[in-house]
Design a protein around this motif. Structure first.
Motif, mmCIF file in Angstrom:
data_model
loop_
_atom_site.group_PDB
_atom_site.id
_atom_site.type_symbol
_atom_site.label_atom_id
_atom_site.label_comp_id
_atom_site.label_asym_id
_atom_site.label_seq_id
_atom_site.Cartn_x
_atom_site.Cartn_y
_atom_site.Cartn_z
ATOM 1 N N CYS A 53 0.847 -1.186 0.000
ATOM 2 C CA CYS A 53 0.000 0.000 0.000
ATOM 3 C C CYS A 53 0.886 1.241 0.000
ATOM 4 N N ASN A 54 0.679 2.148 -0.944
ATOM 5 C CA ASN A 54 1.459 3.377 -1.018
ATOM 6 C C ASN A 54 1.140 4.321 0.133
ATOM 7 N N SER A 55 -0.027 4.175 0.731
ATOM 8 C CA SER A 55 -0.444 5.080 1.796
ATOM 9 C C SER A 55 0.122 4.676 3.164
ATOM 10 N N CYS A 56 -0.080 3.416 3.558
ATOM 11 C CA CYS A 56 0.337 2.999 4.905
ATOM 12 C C CYS A 56 1.567 2.096 4.913
ATOM 13 N N GLY A 57 1.974 1.599 3.743
ATOM 14 C CA GLY A 57 3.156 0.751 3.676
ATOM 15 C C GLY A 57 2.903 -0.722 3.911
ATOM 16 N N LEU A 58 1.635 -1.124 4.094
ATOM 17 C CA LEU A 58 1.321 -2.527 4.319
ATOM 18 C C LEU A 58 1.836 -3.363 3.155
ATOM 19 N N LEU A 59 2.571 -4.404 3.481
ATOM 20 C CA LEU A 59 3.087 -5.331 2.482
ATOM 21 C C LEU A 59 2.388 -6.654 2.702
ATOM 22 N N GLN A 60 1.792 -7.201 1.663
ATOM 23 C CA GLN A 60 1.066 -8.456 1.813
ATOM 24 C C GLN A 60 1.212 -9.314 0.572
ATOM 25 N N ARG A 61 0.911 -10.570 0.756
ATOM 26 C CA ARG A 61 0.936 -11.507 -0.360
ATOM 27 C C ARG A 61 -0.257 -11.219 -1.250
ATOM 28 N N SER A 62 -0.047 -11.331 -2.542
ATOM 29 C CA SER A 62 -1.159 -11.163 -3.469
ATOM 30 C C SER A 62 -1.178 -12.355 -4.415
ATOM 31 N N GLY A 63 -2.273 -12.560 -5.052
ATOM 32 C CA GLY A 63 -2.379 -13.672 -5.987
ATOM 33 C C GLY A 63 -3.276 -14.766 -5.436
ATOM 34 N N GLU A 64 -3.065 -15.966 -5.925
ATOM 35 C CA GLU A 64 -3.912 -17.094 -5.534
ATOM 36 C C GLU A 64 -3.510 -17.644 -4.174
ATOM 37 N N TYR A 65 -4.490 -18.135 -3.445
ATOM 38 C CA TYR A 65 -4.269 -18.729 -2.137
ATOM 39 C C TYR A 65 -4.672 -20.196 -2.185
ATOM 40 N N LEU A 66 -4.147 -20.994 -1.266
ATOM 41 C CA LEU A 66 -4.504 -22.404 -1.199
ATOM 42 C C LEU A 66 -5.933 -22.567 -0.716
ATOM 43 N N THR A 67 -6.582 -23.597 -1.185
ATOM 44 C CA THR A 67 -7.933 -23.899 -0.722
ATOM 45 C C THR A 67 -7.851 -24.506 0.674
ATOM 46 N N GLN A 68 -8.971 -24.548 1.361
ATOM 47 C CA GLN A 68 -9.016 -25.132 2.702
ATOM 48 C C GLN A 68 -8.581 -26.598 2.676
ATOM 49 N N SER A 69 -9.011 -27.360 1.697
ATOM 50 C CA SER A 69 -8.624 -28.771 1.635
ATOM 51 C C SER A 69 -7.130 -28.923 1.350
ATOM 52 N N ALA A 70 -6.566 -28.054 0.520
ATOM 53 C CA ALA A 70 -5.127 -28.109 0.248
ATOM 54 C C ALA A 70 -4.324 -27.751 1.493
ATOM 55 N N LEU A 71 -4.784 -26.741 2.246
ATOM 56 C CA LEU A 71 -4.110 -26.383 3.496
ATOM 57 C C LEU A 71 -4.184 -27.511 4.509
ATOM 58 N N SER A 72 -5.354 -28.118 4.628
ATOM 59 C CA SER A 72 -5.515 -29.229 5.573
ATOM 60 C C SER A 72 -4.574 -30.369 5.231
ATOM 61 N N LYS A 73 -4.479 -30.701 3.964
ATOM 62 C CA LYS A 73 -3.589 -31.773 3.532
ATOM 63 C C LYS A 73 -2.130 -31.412 3.801
ATOM 64 N N LEU A 74 -1.761 -30.174 3.504
ATOM 65 C CA LEU A 74 -0.395 -29.728 3.735
ATOM 66 C C LEU A 74 -0.015 -29.885 5.208
ATOM 67 N N TYR A 75 -0.843 -29.384 6.094
ATOM 68 C CA TYR A 75 -0.510 -29.457 7.520
ATOM 69 C C TYR A 75 -0.622 -30.877 8.058
#
Length: 84
Positions: free
Chosen positions: A5-27
């Motif tokens: 964010c140019n205003s507050c400087g927040l840096l975050q991931r952008s793009g696609e995220y893992l689905t809940q089932s993919a996260l569950s399998k990963l962990y």
């Protein structure tokens, strides 16, 4: 990919995220092995220092004075960010 964010400087991931089932399998399948692997401590020190350096470079002159890490790690990233 990262976005800042140019205003507050927040840096975050952008793009696609893992689905809940993919996260569950990963962990379920991989997380315990990751946490208990041989030489994990030395690997993490290098990995998180490099990640902190990357965040710093992406931030450019707008390096934030505060960082919120939302995760389930052991705090290694925050420690690395404090040392920048």
């Amino acid at each position: 990919a990262k976005a800042q964010c140019n205003s507050c400087g927040l840096l975050q991931r952008s793009g696609e995220y893992l689905t809940q089932s993919a996260l569950s399998k990963l962990y379920q399948d991989d997380y315990a092995l990751y946490a208990n692997r041989p030489q994990a401590e030395a690997f993490e020190a290098n990995r998180y220092r490099e990640l902190a350096d990357s965040i710093s470079q992406l931030s450019g002159p707008n390096y934030p004075s505060r960082v919120l890490e939302v995760g389930c790690g052991n705090g290694s990233l925050i420690k690395a960010l404090q040392n920048i």
